[in-house]
Write a protein that holds these residues in place. Structure first.
Motif, PDB file in Angstrom:
ATOM      1  N   ASN A 106       0.837  -1.197   0.000  1.00  0.00           N
ATOM      2  CA  ASN A 106       0.000   0.000   0.000  1.00  0.00           C
ATOM      3  C   ASN A 106       0.874   1.251   0.000  1.00  0.00           C
ATOM      4  OD1 ASN A 106      -2.313   1.568   0.073  1.00  0.00           O
ATOM      5  ND2 ASN A 106      -3.011   0.868   2.077  1.00  0.00           N
ATOM      6  N   LYS A 122       3.126   6.392   7.112  1.00  0.00           N
ATOM      7  CA  LYS A 122       2.274   5.216   6.948  1.00  0.00           C
ATOM      8  C   LYS A 122       1.476   4.888   8.207  1.00  0.00           C
ATOM      9  CE  LYS A 122       2.763   0.761   4.530  1.00  0.00           C
ATOM     10  NZ  LYS A 122       2.470   1.232   3.166  1.00  0.00           N
ATOM     11  N   SER A 123       1.429   5.801   9.144  1.00  0.00           N
ATOM     12  CA  SER A 123       0.822   5.499  10.438  1.00  0.00           C
ATOM     13  C   SER A 123      -0.691   5.309  10.364  1.00  0.00           C
ATOM     14  CB  SER A 123       1.162   6.600  11.446  1.00  0.00           C
ATOM     15  OG  SER A 123       0.696   7.867  10.980  1.00  0.00           O
ATOM     16  N   PRO A 125      -4.067   3.733   9.385  1.00  0.00           N
ATOM     17  CA  PRO A 125      -4.405   2.383   8.920  1.00  0.00           C
ATOM     18  C   PRO A 125      -4.821   2.295   7.461  1.00  0.00           C
ATOM     19  CG  PRO A 125      -5.340   2.765  11.094  1.00  0.00           C
ATOM     20  CD  PRO A 125      -4.762   4.076  10.643  1.00  0.00           C
ATOM     21  N   TRP A 128      -1.806   1.107   5.531  1.00  0.00           N
ATOM     22  CA  TRP A 128      -1.077  -0.111   5.897  1.00  0.00           C
ATOM     23  C   TRP A 128      -1.047  -1.107   4.735  1.00  0.00           C
ATOM     24  CZ3 TRP A 128      -3.533  -1.516  11.316  1.00  0.00           C
ATOM     25  CH2 TRP A 128      -3.154  -0.542  12.252  1.00  0.00           C
ATOM     26  N   ASN A 129       0.076  -1.806   4.610  1.00  0.00           N
ATOM     27  CA  ASN A 129       0.062  -3.028   3.813  1.00  0.00           C
ATOM     28  C   ASN A 129      -0.897  -3.996   4.491  1.00  0.00           C
ATOM     29  OD1 ASN A 129       2.167  -1.846   2.335  1.00  0.00           O
ATOM     30  ND2 ASN A 129       3.731  -2.818   3.590  1.00  0.00           N
ATOM     31  N   ARG A 130      -1.428  -4.955   3.735  1.00  0.00           N
ATOM     32  CA  ARG A 130      -2.438  -5.834   4.310  1.00  0.00           C
ATOM     33  C   ARG A 130      -2.155  -7.306   4.014  1.00  0.00           C
ATOM     34  NH1 ARG A 130      -5.917  -3.425   8.115  1.00  0.00           N
ATOM     35  NH2 ARG A 130      -5.863  -1.192   7.617  1.00  0.00           N
ATOM     36  N   ASP A 142      -8.586 -10.385   7.633  1.00  0.00           N
ATOM     37  CA  ASP A 142      -7.472  -9.450   7.715  1.00  0.00           C
ATOM     38  C   ASP A 142      -6.685  -9.728   9.002  1.00  0.00           C
ATOM     39  OD1 ASP A 142      -5.753  -7.281   7.974  1.00  0.00           O
ATOM     40  OD2 ASP A 142      -7.206  -5.836   7.217  1.00  0.00           O
ATOM     41  N   THR A 144      -3.477  -8.392   9.477  1.00  0.00           N
ATOM     42  CA  THR A 144      -2.337  -7.488   9.369  1.00  0.00           C
ATOM     43  C   THR A 144      -1.732  -7.137  10.718  1.00  0.00           C
ATOM     44  OG1 THR A 144      -3.333  -6.528   7.377  1.00  0.00           O
ATOM     45  CG2 THR A 144      -1.591  -5.259   8.465  1.00  0.00           C
ATOM     46  N   GLN A 145      -2.564  -6.691  11.652  1.00  0.00           N
ATOM     47  CA  GLN A 145      -2.045  -6.273  12.953  1.00  0.00           C
ATOM     48  C   GLN A 145      -1.463  -7.444  13.723  1.00  0.00           C
ATOM     49  OE1 GLN A 145      -5.641  -3.706  14.156  1.00  0.00           O
ATOM     50  NE2 GLN A 145      -3.935  -2.652  15.133  1.00  0.00           N
ATOM     51  N   LYS A 150       2.224  -4.288   8.818  1.00  0.00           N
ATOM     52  CA  LYS A 150       1.600  -3.089   8.270  1.00  0.00           C
ATOM     53  C   LYS A 150       2.582  -2.211   7.503  1.00  0.00           C
ATOM     54  CE  LYS A 150       1.904  -0.581  12.690  1.00  0.00           C
ATOM     55  NZ  LYS A 150       1.093   0.062  13.760  1.00  0.00           N
TER      56      LYS A 150
END
Length: 587
Positions: A106, A122-123, A125, A128-130, A142, A144-145, A150
């Protein structure tokens, strides 16, 4: 992405230039202009390529599978080139449950005015990459976290492989503002080990891939780099600002650079050997990369797609060094000796002669080059004769894969398309910013356009970029995931045919956990041979399923599967069953 000699400046600005002596103060109101994409001369073709019936259909199942990701390019009035070049996608089974998961890169927050060395934010959400994990019911969640992926940079490419041979697939992610080697901890999480293992990438990295170039049993890492670019250099004005036609700046405004090669040593440390191996001696504007044994000597070579610059083909000299043989082999230019806008690339044996051929995507007005490998390190440009040219003349191509979509035993071609300039429709009435996917069926001698007959999704305009292939539902046919810039992805499900198939899932040893670099020969019931090389690379900014699917057409039996491992070993599986996957462990 080539400009003609008469398009050094946008014609809309010529009146200002002529009036400049008398009205110098007015000139200061308009920044100096660079070359822009919308000025590229493209002739309207005489008719369109004919459409043919399709033996296969595809469905867009993105929403049905629960994938809600949307790439955010963070578009600005400054039209930074970063905004139009992403994103990427990787298919990998990160949790070893036998089902492919999906990773998307992303963007990051950009401001209309950025300091030269600023790092995108990029902070939020939304940037974020996913990572999406596939559940047992084929839907995706999802994670991601939980997985810790992210990201911290403006994301572009992704490469997936088990680099440390611990049985779990890892990720390498490129981005402007930083790259990341993400080690799979085996418990659903990843750890950033970039600094620990010595990987340092400066500039603008694009695609990346893992392969073992020196046959020491450990996967090495190749990273393409696009341009010498920063926010100050990238803030020049291109296009007609007064008409609201400001465009993204052409790569001719920026200098090229070299790609990077990292060798993994016995302790897991990655050493930059770009200069030592000769990779850095060849400059370009590199985007896509593919790995294949182009000269059939048992050692993996590298092809790099360059944007508006000669293409690069790095031959592995088997002594730790590479030589760029693109010019002498016929791969550097098109058939008229011109550089073109190489963006995505894939390798595959489309004519079943045992030699790896090449397809490269290009810009509108440039047919996508198809190179047939005739042996002895020479390639024929067969774009026109194959039918690829007439189908691609108006497209701007990015992701591309050689894939046998109907399992008839012949590799077809699929392209992700979309113009670079989002104002192109203001300067032409026949080029589109959003362009449909393109599917060409391999008939044995030529490629036929079957797009319109393969599903309604092929009539939809997309700002497509990266594309990965893989069997998402494990049903024996190849599906695709396409990333868009500043938009949602497309998960393209192959609805299948009645043709038969065999799947091969290699489990190598000595640093080749996914069989990377292995050669596979499938001999069908008629004695015909089907040749494949194992790699998750190719396309654009993306990483695909390393499993190999061979279409068998109407044949219901096989004579043999042969595997030639990169370590030199040989194995054969006699009369294996069809319509199933075979997991083969290197002995």
């Amino acid at each position: 992405m080539r400009l003609g000699p008469l398009h050094i400046v946008n014609r809309a600005f010529l009146p200002i230039a002529l009036f400049g002596i008398l009205a110098a103060p007015c000139l200061r109101a308009f920044p100096q202009e660079g070359k822009s994409y919308d000025a590229v001369p493209v002739k309207r073709p005489q008719g369109s390529a004919p459409q043919f019936p399709s033996p296969v259909s595809f469905s867009d199942v993105t929403d049905k599978l629960g994938i809600s990701f949307r790439h955010d390019a963070s578009t600005t009035v400054s039209k930074y080139l970063l905004e139009t070049m992403g994103g990427g996608v990787a298919l990998l089974d990160y949790d070893n449950d036998g089902r492919l998961d999906i990773f998307f890169t992303n963007g990051a927050r950009l401001k209309d005015t950025m300091a030269a060395n600023a790092v995108p934010d990029k902070s939020d959400p939304r940037f974020w990459n996913r990572l999406y994990r596939q559940r047992g019911d084929s839907s995706f969640e999802d994670v991601t976290q939980k997985a810790g992926v992210k990201g911290t940079a403006y994301g572009f490419g992704a490469a997936a492989a088990d680099y440390d041979d611990d049985g779990f697939c890892d990720l390498f992610v490129t981005g402007y503002g930083g790259t990341a080697l993400l080690r799979n901890n085996g418990n659903g999480t990843f750890a950033d080990v970039t600094r620990k293992w010595g990987i340092k990438v400066t500039g603008w990295p694009a695609s990346a891939g893992f392969f073992d170039f020196d046959k020491d049993g450990r996967l090495d890492l190749f990273v393409t780099r696009y341009l010498e670019w920063d926010f100050k250099k990238g803030s020049i004005v291109c296009g007609d600002v007064r008409q609201g036609n400001r465009s993204y700046c052409h790569p001719d405004n920026f200098k090229g650079t070299s790609s990077l090669l990292f060798h993994q040593n016995s302790k897991g440390f990655f050493e930059d050997v770009s200069e030592l191996t000769g990779i850095s001696r060849s400059l370009g504007k590199a985007l896509g990369v593919s790995f294949a044994d182009l000269d059939d000597d048992g050692w993996t070579d590298i092809f790099v797609a360059n944007d508006n610059a000669p293409q690069q083909a790095f031959r592995n000299l088997r002594n730790g060094k590479f030589e760029d043989i693109a010019l002498g082999s016929g791969l550097a230019m098109d058939d008229k000796g011109r550089a073109f806008a190489g963006m995505g690339v894939d390798t595959g044996d489309y004519n079943n002669d045992g030699k790896q051929d090449l397809i490269v995507t290009a810009f509108s007005g440039e047919m996508y080059p198809l190179y047939r490998n005739v042996g002895d390190l020479f390639f024929d440009y067969v774009t026109g004769a194959s039918g690829v040219g007439s189908s691609t003349i108006l497209g701007t191509g990015w992701g591309v894969k050689f894939s046998d979509v109907d399992n008839d035993g012949k590799r077809d071609l699929i392209f992700a398309q979309g113009h670079v300039s989002d104002v192109i429709e203001k300067t032409t009435d026949f080029l589109k910013y959003k362009q449909p996917l393109l599917l060409l069926r391999n008939t044995g001698n030529t490629f036929q356009n079957i797009s319109e007959a393969s599903g309604s999704v092929f009539s939809r305009g997309l700002a497509a970029r990266g594309m990965a292939s893989g069997d998402l539902d494990n049903d024996g046919d190849i599906d695709f995931v396409i990333a868009q810039t500043n938009g949602p992805p497309i998960v393209l499900r192959n609805n299948g045919t009645s043709n038969h198939w065999v799947g091969i899932d290699l489990r190598g040893k000595n640093g080749s956990p996914g069989g990377s670099g292995a050669k596979i020969i499938v001999i069908d019931g008629a004695g015909s041979r089907h040749f494949s090389e194992v790699s998750s690379g190719g396309s654009y900014l993306s990483s695909s399923d390393p499993r190999v699917i061979i279409g068998l057409g109407t044949f219901t039996r096989l004579k043999r599967i042969e595997i030639r491992w990169p370590t030199g070993g040989y194995q054969a599986l006699e009369e294996p069953a069809v319509d199933m996957y075979h997991s083969i462990q290197e002995k």
